[in-house]
Design an enzyme around this catalytic site. Structure first.
Site, PDB file in Angstrom:
ATOM      1  N   GLY A 224       0.783  -1.262  -0.128  1.00 26.81           N
ATOM      2  CA  GLY A 224       0.064  -0.024  -0.094  1.00 26.81           C
ATOM      3  C   GLY A 224       0.793   1.191   0.025  1.00 26.81           C
TER       4      GLY A 224
ATOM      5  N   VAL B  78      -1.336   5.368   6.161  1.00 19.71           N
ATOM      6  CA  VAL B  78      -0.819   4.195   7.033  1.00 19.71           C
ATOM      7  C   VAL B  78       0.453   3.425   6.596  1.00 19.71           C
ATOM      8  CG1 VAL B  78      -1.273   1.763   7.891  1.00 19.71           C
ATOM      9  CG2 VAL B  78      -3.290   3.564   7.947  1.00 19.71           C
TER      10      VAL B  78
ATOM     11  N   GLY C  84      -5.906  -0.415   2.951  1.00 20.19           N
ATOM     12  CA  GLY C  84      -7.064   0.262   3.449  1.00 20.19           C
ATOM     13  C   GLY C  84      -8.154  -0.368   4.301  1.00 20.19           C
TER      14      GLY C  84
ATOM     15  N   HIS D   2      10.551  36.884  11.967  1.00 22.15           N
ATOM     16  CA  HIS D   2      11.759  36.329  11.270  1.00 22.15           C
ATOM     17  C   HIS D   2      12.597  36.178  12.501  1.00 22.15           C
ATOM     18  CE1 HIS D   2      14.852  36.106   8.516  1.00 22.15           C
ATOM     19  NE2 HIS D   2      15.602  36.722   9.239  1.00 22.15           N
TER      20      HIS D   2
HETATM   21  C1  LIG Z   1      -3.031   3.783  12.198  1.00 24.38           C
HETATM   22  C2  LIG Z   1      -4.128   4.902  11.679  1.00 24.38           C
HETATM   23  C3  LIG Z   1      -3.608   6.126  12.241  1.00 24.38           C
HETATM   24  C4  LIG Z   1      -4.346   7.425  12.103  1.00 24.38           C
HETATM   25  N1  LIG Z   1      -4.009   8.462  12.308  1.00 24.38           N
HETATM   26  C5  LIG Z   1      -4.984   9.425  11.981  1.00 24.38           C
HETATM   27  C6  LIG Z   1      -4.187  10.878  12.162  1.00 24.38           C
HETATM   28  O1  LIG Z   1      -3.066  11.141  12.447  1.00 24.38           O
HETATM   29  N2  LIG Z   1      -5.110  12.048  11.882  1.00 24.38           N
HETATM   30  C7  LIG Z   1      -6.480  11.705  11.535  1.00 24.38           C
HETATM   31  O2  LIG Z   1      -7.218  12.709  11.593  1.00 24.38           O
HETATM   32  N3  LIG Z   1      -6.828  10.510  11.609  1.00 24.38           N
HETATM   33  C8  LIG Z   1      -6.222   9.401  11.685  1.00 24.38           C
HETATM   34  N4  LIG Z   1      -6.693   8.369  11.527  1.00 24.38           N
HETATM   35  C9  LIG Z   1      -8.053   8.072  11.231  1.00 24.38           C
HETATM   36  C10 LIG Z   1      -9.199   8.211  12.343  1.00 24.38           C
HETATM   37  O3  LIG Z   1      -8.404   7.269  13.593  1.00 24.38           O
HETATM   38  C11 LIG Z   1     -10.432   7.993  12.059  1.00 24.38           C
HETATM   39  O4  LIG Z   1     -10.803   8.455  11.031  1.00 24.38           O
HETATM   40  C12 LIG Z   1     -11.309   8.275  13.236  1.00 24.38           C
HETATM   41  O5  LIG Z   1     -10.863   7.735  14.412  1.00 24.38           O
HETATM   42  C13 LIG Z   1     -12.936   7.674  12.960  1.00 24.38           C
HETATM   43  O6  LIG Z   1     -13.631   7.873  14.161  1.00 24.38           O
HETATM   44  P1  LIG Z   1     -15.174   7.300  14.126  1.00 24.38           P
HETATM   45  O7  LIG Z   1     -15.769   7.993  15.148  1.00 24.38           O
HETATM   46  O8  LIG Z   1     -15.694   7.585  12.683  1.00 24.38           O
HETATM   47  O9  LIG Z   1     -14.834   5.686  14.214  1.00 24.38           O
HETATM   48  P2  LIG Z   1     -14.206   5.103  15.760  1.00 24.38           P
HETATM   49  O10 LIG Z   1     -13.487   6.046  16.396  1.00 24.38           O
HETATM   50  O11 LIG Z   1     -13.781   3.691  14.823  1.00 24.38           O
HETATM   51  O12 LIG Z   1     -15.546   4.722  16.419  1.00 24.38           O
HETATM   52  C14 LIG Z   1     -16.618   3.836  16.216  1.00 24.38           C
HETATM   53  C15 LIG Z   1     -17.075   3.121  17.339  1.00 24.38           C
HETATM   54  O13 LIG Z   1     -18.119   2.552  17.369  1.00 24.38           O
HETATM   55  C16 LIG Z   1     -18.294   1.250  17.934  1.00 24.38           C
HETATM   56  N5  LIG Z   1     -19.004   0.204  17.315  1.00 24.38           N
HETATM   57  C17 LIG Z   1     -18.909  -0.388  16.100  1.00 24.38           C
HETATM   58  N6  LIG Z   1     -19.974  -1.114  15.843  1.00 24.38           N
HETATM   59  C18 LIG Z   1     -20.738  -0.991  16.790  1.00 24.38           C
HETATM   60  C19 LIG Z   1     -21.993  -1.573  17.077  1.00 24.38           C
HETATM   61  N7  LIG Z   1     -22.639  -2.263  16.402  1.00 24.38           N
HETATM   62  N8  LIG Z   1     -22.631  -1.286  18.422  1.00 24.38           N
HETATM   63  C20 LIG Z   1     -21.945  -0.422  19.143  1.00 24.38           C
HETATM   64  N9  LIG Z   1     -20.788  -0.023  19.001  1.00 24.38           N
HETATM   65  C21 LIG Z   1     -20.276  -0.069  17.688  1.00 24.38           C
HETATM   66  C22 LIG Z   1     -16.461   0.738  18.100  1.00 24.38           C
HETATM   67  O14 LIG Z   1     -16.242  -0.016  19.054  1.00 24.38           O
HETATM   68  C23 LIG Z   1     -16.057   2.312  18.104  1.00 24.38           C
HETATM   69  O15 LIG Z   1     -15.804   2.776  19.374  1.00 24.38           O
HETATM   70  C24 LIG Z   1      -5.894   6.789  11.704  1.00 24.38           C
HETATM   71  C25 LIG Z   1      -6.303   5.786  11.541  1.00 24.38           C
HETATM   72  C26 LIG Z   1      -5.370   4.494  11.801  1.00 24.38           C
HETATM   73  C27 LIG Z   1      -5.956   3.252  11.351  1.00 24.38           C
HETATM   74  N1  LIG Z   2      -2.292  11.060   9.111  1.00 22.92           N
HETATM   75  C1  LIG Z   2      -3.683  10.602   9.035  1.00 22.92           C
HETATM   76  O1  LIG Z   2      -4.608  11.535   8.968  1.00 22.92           O
HETATM   77  C2  LIG Z   2      -3.835   9.275   8.863  1.00 22.92           C
HETATM   78  C3  LIG Z   2      -2.988   8.299   9.060  1.00 22.92           C
HETATM   79  C4  LIG Z   2      -2.956   6.770   9.164  1.00 22.92           C
HETATM   80  C5  LIG Z   2      -4.513   6.508   8.416  1.00 22.92           C
HETATM   81  N2  LIG Z   2      -5.425   7.453   8.418  1.00 22.92           N
HETATM   82  C6  LIG Z   2      -6.727   6.949   7.805  1.00 22.92           C
HETATM   83  O2  LIG Z   2      -6.762   5.561   8.003  1.00 22.92           O
HETATM   84  C7  LIG Z   2      -7.586   5.157   6.920  1.00 22.92           C
HETATM   85  C8  LIG Z   2      -6.751   3.933   6.227  1.00 22.92           C
HETATM   86  O3  LIG Z   2      -5.476   4.089   5.955  1.00 22.92           O
HETATM   87  P1  LIG Z   2      -4.701   3.359   4.820  1.00 22.92           P
HETATM   88  O4  LIG Z   2      -3.529   4.134   4.455  1.00 22.92           O
HETATM   89  O5  LIG Z   2      -4.857   2.134   5.144  1.00 22.92           O
HETATM   90  O6  LIG Z   2      -5.824   3.249   3.537  1.00 22.92           O
HETATM   91  P2  LIG Z   2      -5.922   4.253   2.228  1.00 22.92           P
HETATM   92  O7  LIG Z   2      -7.364   3.530   1.633  1.00 22.92           O
HETATM   93  O8  LIG Z   2      -5.856   5.488   2.457  1.00 22.92           O
HETATM   94  O9  LIG Z   2      -4.656   3.666   1.365  1.00 22.92           O
HETATM   95  C9  LIG Z   2      -4.592   2.256   1.026  1.00 22.92           C
HETATM   96  C10 LIG Z   2      -3.743   2.194  -0.005  1.00 22.92           C
HETATM   97  O10 LIG Z   2      -3.657   0.990  -0.855  1.00 22.92           O
HETATM   98  C11 LIG Z   2      -3.662   0.681  -2.206  1.00 22.92           C
HETATM   99  N3  LIG Z   2      -4.576  -0.270  -2.455  1.00 22.92           N
HETATM  100  C12 LIG Z   2      -5.929  -0.440  -2.296  1.00 22.92           C
HETATM  101  N4  LIG Z   2      -6.070  -1.678  -2.685  1.00 22.92           N
HETATM  102  C13 LIG Z   2      -4.911  -2.317  -3.436  1.00 22.92           C
HETATM  103  C14 LIG Z   2      -4.443  -3.514  -4.113  1.00 22.92           C
HETATM  104  N5  LIG Z   2      -5.455  -4.387  -4.430  1.00 22.92           N
HETATM  105  N6  LIG Z   2      -3.484  -3.604  -4.434  1.00 22.92           N
HETATM  106  C15 LIG Z   2      -2.372  -2.695  -4.354  1.00 22.92           C
HETATM  107  N7  LIG Z   2      -2.689  -1.339  -3.679  1.00 22.92           N
HETATM  108  C16 LIG Z   2      -4.090  -1.495  -3.106  1.00 22.92           C
HETATM  109  C17 LIG Z   2      -4.529   2.102  -2.145  1.00 22.92           C
HETATM  110  O11 LIG Z   2      -4.261   2.531  -3.908  1.00 22.92           O
HETATM  111  C18 LIG Z   2      -3.862   3.205  -1.411  1.00 22.92           C
HETATM  112  O12 LIG Z   2      -2.622   3.793  -1.751  1.00 22.92           O
HETATM  113  C19 LIG Z   2      -7.700   6.033   5.924  1.00 22.92           C
HETATM  114  O13 LIG Z   2      -9.086   6.553   5.813  1.00 22.92           O
HETATM  115  C20 LIG Z   2      -6.774   7.244   6.254  1.00 22.92           C
HETATM  116  O14 LIG Z   2      -7.108   8.531   5.860  1.00 22.92           O
HETATM  117  C21 LIG Z   2      -4.872   8.858   8.392  1.00 22.92           C
END
Ligand SMILES: Cc1cc2nc3c(=O)[nH]c(=O)nc-3n(C[C@H](O)[C@H](O)[C@H](O)COP(=O)(O)OP(=O)(O)OC[C@H]3O[C@@H](n4cnc5c(N)ncnc54)[C@H](O)[C@@H]3O)c2cc1C
Ligand SMILES: NC(=O)c1ccc[n+]([C@@H]2O[C@H](COP(=O)([O-])OP(=O)(O)OC[C@H]3O[C@@H](n4cnc5c(N)ncnc54)[C@H](O)[C@@H]3O)[C@@H](O)[C@H]2O)c1
Length: 473
Positions: free
Chosen positions: A181, A185, A271, A444
């Site tokens: 990817g 991430v 993703g 600056h």
């Molecule tokens: C490794 C990683 C790094 C990231 N870094 C960043 C970053 O630096 N900056 C940034 O802006 N974004 C970042 N993101 C993305 C960000 O974390 C998410 O976009 C955000 O947390 C999503 O919030 P949400 O409320 O939509 O979902 P969530 O925070 O996932 O909340 C969903 C909640 O619903 C609960 N739930 C699910 N199904 C049910 C059900 N059926 N009944 C009851 N409860 C349920 C879950 O337990 C969970 O607590 C990152 C993501 C990853 C994976």
């Molecule tokens: N700094 C931040 O805000 C931050 C940091 C980490 C994650 N996130 C969020 O977490 C979520 C997950 O991030 P992510 O990077 O895992 O997902 P993403 O969907 O952003 O990226 C996935 C990558 O995998 C590639 N891909 C998908 N299917 C493929 C295939 N079959 N073969 C080869 N390549 C393929 C896509 O082209 C893309 O480059 C995103 O919504 C992202 O915005 C945000």
């Protein structure tokens, strides 16, 4: 029957908590239902906060290795993964505890259960003890977040792999890793692994890293990664994964030829998808392919009294957007309860994304697709403060509307891009023009003052155009 509520919110992550905070202020009866093992949501438990804590350690490790450049002597340094993990766990615990206290302080019923639809106004909730109950709600907001649901790549499951969830718990790093990817991430973790001494290869499908960014940002990031020793294969097609003599092999097509990369471990970063599978949406006539949940700009699904926000919609995976969407959904839900038409609309004009690589990448606004725009960039290597800091990679770039000079978009790759982009977004919030950015005072020497240069360039080009037009008339 568990109870009857005016509003039920499924999921207490960022979006759900934001929605509950808005609704709670209005004195209505709200159920906030959270089914996860821990309270905090993705950002706190397995997303932004833990990943940025680990990245902070690898960034500092890297900076210490550059000490000689600044005339400093640092004796043998090494990374202690156990200690790095200990610090991360402490921080996550603190953030999660704080969030739990915030939730418990809201005047809402916080229910620890998994919810799914029985009808468009009824939820079946299964408590953590397995007890099933029914809950009625006039309006419902789906904020269930997203999950990792690996693609069916032949041999991947059999060979085993890390994801962002499991990599966040690693106490020992593998000697080598292949990152699948090229999204946020993949990029953030690839650099983390590499900087802590793990031989890292990225294999991605798109022609460039971070495909949603300005193409020049993607290219610059690739150059920086390559210079640090990360191998990047773009524009590939992954064929299969297998295990050979204790090493994991990824076979893929690159430039028309089959290639193979061997490593100790594989990191899957292809993703996430909305967490919708077990919600019973089919029972209430909401159709989804589980890749996205369609909502309008009021965060309403095809059923007007059911809203969705955050990662559950599959639109963006970004915390501040999840929070804003949750708030819009709650405000519109309150209007429905008051017998009004929902009026709050989400705006995407200031969409902002940051990826915490080093150099950081950041952008705000929508990259112009059609219509004429004017842009200018300025490199950190020509900027005094960046030279002092020894952080000369990257540039700032601004896009403006040519007739007015209004700033439409900003893209930055470089030191503190995550902070600098907020100057551009603040300008854009107030519909600022390049002229405004040019006339603002900047201290600056600071990194911030770099933004004046592209603004100045665009301003003078536009002024010249105006003068030429006037002289033609
Ligand atoms: C490794 C990683 C790094 C990231 N870094 C960043 C970053 O630096 N900056 C940034 O802006 N974004 C970042 N993101 C993305 C960000 O974390 C998410 O976009 C955000 O947390 C999503 O919030 P949400 O409320 O939509 O979902 P969530 O925070 O996932 O909340 C969903 C909640 O619903 C609960 N739930 C699910 N199904 C049910 C059900 N059926 N009944 C009851 N409860 C349920 C879950 O337990 C969970 O607590 C990152 C993501 C990853 C994976
Ligand atoms: N700094 C931040 O805000 C931050 C940091 C980490 C994650 N996130 C969020 O977490 C979520 C997950 O991030 P992510 O990077 O895992 O997902 P993403 O969907 O952003 O990226 C996935 C990558 O995998 C590639 N891909 C998908 N299917 C493929 C295939 N079959 N073969 C080869 N390549 C393929 C896509 O082209 C893309 O480059 C995103 O919504 C992202 O915005 C945000």
């Amino acid at each position: 029957m568990k109870g009857s509520y005016q509003l039920a919110i499924i999921g207490a992550g960022t979006a759900g908590f934001a929605a509950a905070s808005i609704a709670a202020k209005q004195g209505i009866k709200v159920a906030l239902i959270e089914g996860g093992e821990k309270i905090g949501g993705l950002c706190i438990l397995k997303g932004c906060m833990p990943s940025k804590t680990l990245i902070e350690s690898s960034r500092r490790f890297w900076d210490l290795q550059q000490a000689k450049f600044f005339g400093l002597k640092v004796e043998a340094i090494s990374a202690d993964m156990q200690q790095i993990q200990w610090r991360k766990r402490k921080l996550v615990e603190t953030f999660a505890k704080y969030r739990e206290e915030e939730i418990l302080s809201l005047p809402v019923d916080f229910i620890r259960a998994q919810a799914s639809f029985k009808s468009s106004n009824e939820l079946e909730i299964i408590g953590r003890d397995g007890e099933k109950q029914l809950l009625y709600a006039n309006v419902i907001i789906i904020t269930t977040g997203s999950i990792i649901d690996p693609l069916p790549i032949p041999g991947l499951m059999e060979s085993g792999f890390l994801t962002s969830d499991s990599a966040l718990e690693l106490e020992h790093l593998p000697e080598s890793i292949t990152v699948l990817g090229g999204g946020p991430v993949a990029c953030e973790f690839a650099q983390f692994f590499s900087r802590l001494g793990c031989k890292t290869t990225i294999i991605q499908r798109s022609p460039r890293l971070l495909k949603q960014f300005d193409p020049e940002v993607s290219q610059c990031l690739k150059d920086c990664f390559t210079a640090e020793g990360i191998t990047v294969f773009s524009d590939t097609q992954i064929e299969a994964v297998s295990t050979v003599n204790g090493l994991k092999k990824v076979s893929f097509f690159f430039k028309g030829k089959k290639k193979e990369v061997f490593s100790k471990e594989i990191f899957y970063a292809l993703g996430r998808r909305p967490n919708l599978k077990y919600l019973g949406l089919e029972k209430i006539g909401i159709h989804t392919d589980f890749q996205s949940l369609e909502v309008n700009d009021k965060m309403q699904t095809s059923i007007p009294h059911i809203f969705a926000a955050g990662d559950a919609t599959g639109n963006f995976g970004i915390v501040h957007i999840a929070r804003e969407e949750g708030e819009i959904a709650a405000k519109n839900a309150l209007e429905i309860l008051a017998g009004k038409e929902p009026s709050h609309v989400i705006s995407r004009r200031l969409t902002m994304e940051v990826v915490f690589t080093d150099p950081e990448t950041a952008m705000v606004g929508l990259l112009p697709r059609n219509g004429e725009t004017i842009n200018a960039k300025y490199f950190f290597q020509d900027h005094g403060k960046a030279i002092i800091e020894g952080k000369e990679q990257g540039f700032v770039k601004i896009y403006a509307e040519p007739s007015t000079g209004e700033i439409l978009c900003g893209a930055i790759i470089g030191p503190h891009a995550s902070e600098l982009i907020h100057i551009v977004s603040t300008c854009m919030y107030f519909r600022g023009k390049v002229e405004d950015l040019l006339h603002m005072p900047f201290y600056h020497p600071t990194l911030s003052e770099i933004l004046g240069y592209p603004a100045e360039e665009i301003f003078y080009v536009l002024q010249k155009r105006k003068e030429m037009n006037q002289s033609v008339v």
